[in-house]
Design a protein around this motif. Structure first.
Motif, PDB file in Angstrom:
ATOM      1  N   LEU A  12      51.861  57.659  47.184  1.00 18.80           N
ATOM      2  CA  LEU A  12      50.749  57.430  46.426  1.00 18.80           C
ATOM      3  C   LEU A  12      49.528  57.048  47.254  1.00 18.80           C
ATOM      4  O   LEU A  12      48.624  56.971  46.966  1.00 18.80           O
ATOM      5  CB  LEU A  12      50.932  56.425  45.334  1.00 18.80           C
ATOM      6  CG  LEU A  12      51.793  56.832  44.238  1.00 18.80           C
ATOM      7  CD1 LEU A  12      52.493  55.589  43.319  1.00 18.80           C
ATOM      8  CD2 LEU A  12      51.207  57.741  43.297  1.00 18.80           C
ATOM      9  N   ARG A  13      49.726  56.787  48.519  1.00 15.53           N
ATOM     10  CA  ARG A  13      48.830  56.196  49.387  1.00 15.53           C
ATOM     11  C   ARG A  13      48.702  57.197  50.633  1.00 15.53           C
ATOM     12  O   ARG A  13      47.875  57.960  50.446  1.00 15.53           O
ATOM     13  CB  ARG A  13      49.282  54.761  50.003  1.00 15.53           C
ATOM     14  CG  ARG A  13      47.782  54.112  50.249  1.00 15.53           C
ATOM     15  CD  ARG A  13      47.319  54.133  51.787  1.00 15.53           C
ATOM     16  NE  ARG A  13      48.584  54.046  52.904  1.00 15.53           N
ATOM     17  CZ  ARG A  13      48.376  54.336  53.862  1.00 15.53           C
ATOM     18  NH1 ARG A  13      47.351  55.090  54.469  1.00 15.53           N
ATOM     19  NH2 ARG A  13      49.583  54.238  54.778  1.00 15.53           N
ATOM     20  N   ASP A  14      49.694  57.310  51.451  1.00 17.46           N
ATOM     21  CA  ASP A  14      49.364  58.162  52.728  1.00 17.46           C
ATOM     22  C   ASP A  14      49.516  59.479  52.116  1.00 17.46           C
ATOM     23  O   ASP A  14      49.068  60.515  52.534  1.00 17.46           O
ATOM     24  CB  ASP A  14      50.368  57.757  53.617  1.00 17.46           C
ATOM     25  CG  ASP A  14      49.870  58.077  55.084  1.00 17.46           C
ATOM     26  OD1 ASP A  14      48.882  58.634  55.154  1.00 17.46           O
ATOM     27  OD2 ASP A  14      50.379  57.370  56.067  1.00 17.46           O
ATOM     28  N   GLY A  15      50.550  59.709  51.401  1.00 15.60           N
ATOM     29  CA  GLY A  15      50.667  61.165  50.743  1.00 15.60           C
ATOM     30  C   GLY A  15      49.731  61.654  50.061  1.00 15.60           C
ATOM     31  O   GLY A  15      49.005  63.041  50.035  1.00 15.60           O
ATOM     32  N   VAL A 201      59.350  50.693  60.365  1.00 20.73           N
ATOM     33  CA  VAL A 201      58.544  52.177  61.181  1.00 20.73           C
ATOM     34  C   VAL A 201      57.758  53.045  60.061  1.00 20.73           C
ATOM     35  O   VAL A 201      58.344  53.306  59.132  1.00 20.73           O
ATOM     36  CB  VAL A 201      59.507  52.829  62.138  1.00 20.73           C
ATOM     37  CG1 VAL A 201      59.889  52.040  63.268  1.00 20.73           C
ATOM     38  CG2 VAL A 201      60.668  53.506  61.182  1.00 20.73           C
ATOM     39  N   HIS A 202      56.864  53.723  60.541  1.00 22.11           N
ATOM     40  CA  HIS A 202      55.927  54.736  59.765  1.00 22.11           C
ATOM     41  C   HIS A 202      55.675  55.786  60.723  1.00 22.11           C
ATOM     42  O   HIS A 202      54.847  55.619  61.722  1.00 22.11           O
ATOM     43  CB  HIS A 202      54.647  53.729  59.479  1.00 22.11           C
ATOM     44  CG  HIS A 202      53.807  54.688  58.363  1.00 22.11           C
ATOM     45  ND1 HIS A 202      53.530  54.453  57.429  1.00 22.11           N
ATOM     46  CD2 HIS A 202      52.886  55.393  58.937  1.00 22.11           C
ATOM     47  CE1 HIS A 202      52.525  55.131  56.725  1.00 22.11           C
ATOM     48  NE2 HIS A 202      52.139  55.907  58.113  1.00 22.11           N
ATOM     49  N   CYS A 203      56.287  56.804  60.431  1.00 23.71           N
ATOM     50  CA  CYS A 203      55.938  57.950  61.339  1.00 23.71           C
ATOM     51  C   CYS A 203      55.258  59.108  60.834  1.00 23.71           C
ATOM     52  O   CYS A 203      55.233  59.313  59.524  1.00 23.71           O
ATOM     53  CB  CYS A 203      57.392  58.588  61.926  1.00 23.71           C
ATOM     54  SG  CYS A 203      58.295  57.140  62.939  1.00 23.71           S
ATOM     55  N   HIS A 204      54.483  59.983  61.741  1.00 25.14           N
ATOM     56  CA  HIS A 204      53.975  61.055  61.028  1.00 25.14           C
ATOM     57  C   HIS A 204      54.557  62.318  61.889  1.00 25.14           C
ATOM     58  O   HIS A 204      55.194  62.376  63.112  1.00 25.14           O
ATOM     59  CB  HIS A 204      52.196  61.045  61.639  1.00 25.14           C
ATOM     60  CG  HIS A 204      51.600  60.356  60.324  1.00 25.14           C
ATOM     61  ND1 HIS A 204      51.076  60.993  59.374  1.00 25.14           N
ATOM     62  CD2 HIS A 204      51.415  58.895  60.165  1.00 25.14           C
ATOM     63  CE1 HIS A 204      50.722  59.961  58.224  1.00 25.14           C
ATOM     64  NE2 HIS A 204      50.881  58.597  58.746  1.00 25.14           N
ATOM     65  N   ASN A 205      54.174  63.420  61.281  1.00 22.14           N
ATOM     66  CA  ASN A 205      55.029  64.641  61.657  1.00 22.14           C
ATOM     67  C   ASN A 205      54.323  65.755  62.708  1.00 22.14           C
ATOM     68  O   ASN A 205      54.508  66.793  62.385  1.00 22.14           O
ATOM     69  CB  ASN A 205      55.392  65.398  60.306  1.00 22.14           C
ATOM     70  CG  ASN A 205      56.925  66.214  60.630  1.00 22.14           C
ATOM     71  OD1 ASN A 205      57.290  65.778  61.425  1.00 22.14           O
ATOM     72  ND2 ASN A 205      56.901  67.081  59.789  1.00 22.14           N
ATOM     73  N   GLY A 237      51.760  65.677  57.616  1.00 22.97           N
ATOM     74  CA  GLY A 237      52.500  64.691  57.075  1.00 22.97           C
ATOM     75  C   GLY A 237      53.100  63.521  57.578  1.00 22.97           C
ATOM     76  O   GLY A 237      53.259  63.121  58.584  1.00 22.97           O
ATOM     77  N   ASN A 238      53.945  62.906  56.582  1.00 21.07           N
ATOM     78  CA  ASN A 238      54.842  61.692  57.077  1.00 21.07           C
ATOM     79  C   ASN A 238      56.220  62.088  57.027  1.00 21.07           C
ATOM     80  O   ASN A 238      56.356  63.153  56.584  1.00 21.07           O
ATOM     81  CB  ASN A 238      54.559  60.690  55.956  1.00 21.07           C
ATOM     82  CG  ASN A 238      53.033  60.002  55.797  1.00 21.07           C
ATOM     83  OD1 ASN A 238      52.210  60.664  55.866  1.00 21.07           O
ATOM     84  ND2 ASN A 238      53.265  58.899  56.068  1.00 21.07           N
ATOM     85  N   THR A 239      56.978  60.922  57.305  1.00 23.88           N
ATOM     86  CA  THR A 239      58.389  61.021  57.417  1.00 23.88           C
ATOM     87  C   THR A 239      58.868  61.458  55.752  1.00 23.88           C
ATOM     88  O   THR A 239      58.303  60.807  55.014  1.00 23.88           O
ATOM     89  CB  THR A 239      59.185  59.763  57.612  1.00 23.88           C
ATOM     90  OG1 THR A 239      58.530  59.293  59.018  1.00 23.88           O
ATOM     91  CG2 THR A 239      60.765  59.878  57.843  1.00 23.88           C
ATOM     92  N   VAL A 511      43.060  55.799  59.241  1.00 25.26           N
ATOM     93  CA  VAL A 511      44.505  56.596  58.886  1.00 25.26           C
ATOM     94  C   VAL A 511      45.441  55.796  59.419  1.00 25.26           C
ATOM     95  O   VAL A 511      45.352  55.431  60.617  1.00 25.26           O
ATOM     96  CB  VAL A 511      44.609  57.975  59.402  1.00 25.26           C
ATOM     97  CG1 VAL A 511      43.615  59.153  58.492  1.00 25.26           C
ATOM     98  CG2 VAL A 511      44.203  58.057  60.746  1.00 25.26           C
ATOM     99  N   LEU A 512      46.205  55.343  58.836  1.00 21.87           N
ATOM    100  CA  LEU A 512      47.459  54.314  59.183  1.00 21.87           C
ATOM    101  C   LEU A 512      48.623  55.206  59.743  1.00 21.87           C
ATOM    102  O   LEU A 512      49.113  55.994  59.028  1.00 21.87           O
ATOM    103  CB  LEU A 512      47.979  53.461  58.195  1.00 21.87           C
ATOM    104  CG  LEU A 512      48.811  52.265  58.722  1.00 21.87           C
ATOM    105  CD1 LEU A 512      47.851  51.585  59.715  1.00 21.87           C
ATOM    106  CD2 LEU A 512      49.135  51.459  57.563  1.00 21.87           C
TER     107      LEU A 512
HETATM  108 ZN    ZN Z   1      50.223  56.952  57.903  1.00 19.55          ZN
END
Ligand code: ZN
Length: 512
Positions: A12-15, A201-205, A237-239, A511-512
Motif C-alpha cells: 500500500l505504500r511502496d507498491g 531489510v527492504h530490497c529493490h529489484n 519493484g520490491n521484494t 524513495v525509500l
Molecule cells: Zn522502497
C-alpha cells in the motif's frame, strides 16, 4: 535468535509508488483487509504527509485493522511524524516508521547535511516518535551504499533512543547477495545494542536480486522482511512477499524458521492486487504467474502424473490453486456463492453480497461455468468502484463486415445521465469515441490489451487500458463476457482513475 520472520507488507505504500498503480481509499481498505487475513505482521498503509488522500486512507485502515500493526511512514521532521501519528493513532497496534538517508551521496546532495546532523535528526525523531507510541521503526535510507561504521553508529543511536526495529534498505537495488548478507552480519556484530531491536531489510529489484538479497539477509540474521504482493513497487519493484514466504516454507532445512502467512491465500491476493492496480503479473513470474505450475514438456507431464514430486517442488494447493475447485453455475444460490467467496478469502457484507450475486447471475446466464477468476473480477469490479464519477449505464454497438461501426452509449456522470453516439474504425473505437465525447476527456490512449480470464470461447475478456492526461498516467481494467463491453468498462475505469489522480497528486519525492 527468534525463529520467526516478521513479514512487513508495503504494497500500500511502496507498491503504490509503482507508476500508474495508485489506488483509491475503498480499494486500499479492501486490500488491507485481505492482507490481515493473509497473516502479515505489519501493514505499511501509506505516507500520511505525502497527500490528503494518503492521510485519509491510512487513517481509515487504522480504524479497521485489528490483528496487524499498521505503520505510517514519515521523514524525521516533527511535522511528518505528527501527520503519521494523527493518521495511525486509532490503530489497535500503531507503528511509526521514520527514515533518513545515511549514504554520503544522499546526505551531501539530497539532505545537505553532514553525518553528525543526520545522527542528531535520528535521535530527535526516534525519541519524539517513542514519546507517542511503543513500536517505532527507523530506516537508514540507501543503507546498502552507506559507510558501514557510520550505519552502525546511526542504528545504535536509533536503538538507544527507543527504536524497536531498525531497517536496512537497499533503496536503489544495488546490492549483491553475498555482499548484502556480509553487511547484515557486520551490522549485527558492530552495533552494540542490536539485540534490543529487530533487524529488518527492504530490497529493490533493479538487478532482479530483491528476493535473493532478502533471503541472504534472513540467513545472516535479519528477522523482518519488507515486501509487496507480486513484487510491485518503485521502478523494477520490491521484494515479492510470495517468493520469500514460499522459499522459507519450501526449504525448511536451509531456513529453520517460519512466517505467520496463510499461504493458501497467496493466489487470491495476488489476483486482487493485479485487478486493483492494473499491473498484470508476468506469466513466468515465480509462485503467482499463470505458468508457475503449468508443465508443458511431455516428459515433465508424464513425470508429474506418476508422482508430482518429480518436477513440482511445491504443490499448487499450498498457494490456493486447486485442480478440482468447485465451479459455480446459474443454479448456484446466494449461500453457495457466499461460502465459496469466503473460501477464496472474501468476506462480504450483505449489501456487497447482493451486488455481487446480481452480477454473478447475469454472468452465469451468459456463461456456463463461472470460475474463481470470474468471481474475483466480479468482486473487485463490483465492490471497489463505489466512488466513481463516471458509470456505464448502457452500451449498444452495431458492427460487421458491411456496416460502419457505430456505438450508442449512456453514462452517469456524478449521478446525472447523459447519452450519445459515435462512429469508429471498429466497434471498440466507436464505443471509445462515444465515451470520450460524453465525458469530454482530454486523455490519450497509450495502450490497449485484451486477455481471456479462463479457457473456452465463453471466457470473460479482461481489458487493460493505459491513459495519459498531461503528466498523469492511469490504468483502467474491465472484465465481461463481451469484449466490447469489457473495453468500455476498462476505459471508464481508467477515466475514473484519472479523476482520482487529479485530486490526489503524489507529492513525496523520497524513495525509500
Ligand atoms: Zn522502497
Amino acid at each position: 535468535m527468534s525463529d520467526r520472520v516478521i513479514i512487513f507488507d508495503t504494497t500500500l505504500r511502496d507498491g503504490e509508488q509503482s507508476p500508474g498503480a495508485s489506488m483509491n481509499t475503498a480499494e486500499k481498505l479492501r486490500l488491507a483487509t485481505q492482507l490481515e487475513k493473509l497473516g502479515v505482521d505489519v501493514i505499511e498503509a501509506g505516507f500520511p504527509a505525502a497527500s490528503e488522500g494518503d492521510f485519509e486512507a491510512v487513517s481509515q485502515i487504522s480504524k479497521k485493522i485489528i490483528n496487524c500493526e499498521v505503520a505510517g511512514l514519515c521523514r524525521t521532521s516533527r511535522n511528518d511524524i505528527d501527520r503519521a501519528w494523527n493518521a495511525i493513532s486509532h490503530a489497535a497496534k500503531p507503528r511509526i516508521h521514520t527514515f533518513i538517508a545515511t549514504s554520503d551521496i544522499h546526505m551531501k546532495y539530497k539532505l545537505k547535511m553532514d553525518r553528525e546532523e543526520v545522527i542528531r535528526a535520528t535521535i530527535e525523531a526516534v525519541t519524539y516518535a517513542k514519546s507517542l507510541t511503543e513500536s517505532v521503526e527507523f530506516s537508514a535510507e540507501d543503507g546498502s551504499r552507506s559507510d558501514r561504521d557510520f550505519l552502525c553508529r546511526v542504528f545504535e543511536a536509533a536503538i538507544s533512543s527507543g527504536a524497536t526495529t531498525v531497517n536496512l534498505p537497499d533503496t536503489v537495488g544495488y546490492a549483491i547477495p553475498p555482499e548484502f548478507s556480509d553487511l547484515v552480519r557486520y551490522v549485527r556484530k558492530n552495533t552494540s545494542n542490536i539485540h534490543q531491536a529487530i533487524l529488518s531489510v527492504h530490497c529493490h529489484n533493479d538487478l532482479g536480486l530483491a528476493t535473493a538479497n532478502t533471503l541472504a539477509a534472513i540467513d545472516a540474521g535479519a528477522r523482518q522482511a519488507e515486501v509487496t504482493i507480486n513484487g510491485i513497487g518503485e521502478r523494477a519493484g520490491n521484494t515479492s512477499l510470495e517468493e520469500v514466504v514460499m522459499a522459507i516454507k519450501t526449504r525448511p532445512n536451509f531456513f529453520p524458521m517460519h512466517t505467520n502467512i496463510e499461504s493458501t491465500l497467496i493466489h487470491s491476493i495476488s489476483r486482487l492486487v493485479s485487478m486493483i492496480t492494473g499491473i498484470i503479473v508476468q506469466p513466468n513470474k515465480a509462485i503467482v504467474g499463470a505458468n508457475a505450475f503449468a508443465h508443458e514438456a511431455g516428459i515433465h507431464q508424464d513425470g508429474v502424473l506418476k508422482n508430482p514430486m518429480t518436477y513440482e517442488i511445491m504443490q499448487p494447493e499450498t498457494i490456493g490453486l486447486s485442480s478440482n475447485k468447485l465451479i459455480l453455475g446459474k443454479h448456484s444460490g446466494r449461500h453457495a456463492l457466499k461460502s465459496h467467496l469466503k473460501d477464496m478469502g472474501y468476506e462480504l457484507s450483505d449489501e456487497e453480497l447482493n451486488l455481487v450475486f446480481t452480477k454473478f447471475k447475469e454472468l452465469a446466464d451468459k456463461k456456463k461455468h463461472v470460475h474463481d477468476e470470474d468471481l474475483e473480477a466480479l468482486v473487485t469490479e463490483g465492490i471497489l468502484r463505489t466512488a466513481d464519477i463516471f458509470c456505464l449505464e448502457y452500451l449498444h454497438v452495431s458492427s460487421g463486415t458491411t456496416v460502419r461501426p457505430i456505438a450508442s452509449v449512456k453514462i452517469l456522470i456524478s449521478g446525472r445521465s447523459t447519452e450519445g453516439t459515435a462512429y469508429g474504425n471498429g466497434p471498440i473505437d466507436a464505443a471509445f469515441n462515444a465515451i470520450a465525447k460524453l465525458t469530454g476527456t482530454e486523455s490519450d490512449l497509450l495502450r490497449f490489451s485484451v486477455s481471456a480470464l479462463t479457457g473456452g470461447t465463453d471466457a470473460q475478456g479482461e481489458v487493460t487500458v493505459r491513459l495519459r492526461e498531461d503528466s498523469l498516467i492511469a490504468l483502467g481494467k474491465g472484465a465481461d463476457s463481451d469484449i466490447i463491453t469489457a473495453s468500455a468498462k476498462a476505459y471508464i475505469n481508467g477515466l475514473n482513475r484519472l479523476e482520482y489522480l487529479k485530486k490526489n497528486p503524489f507529492q513525496a519525492s523520497e524513495v525509500l
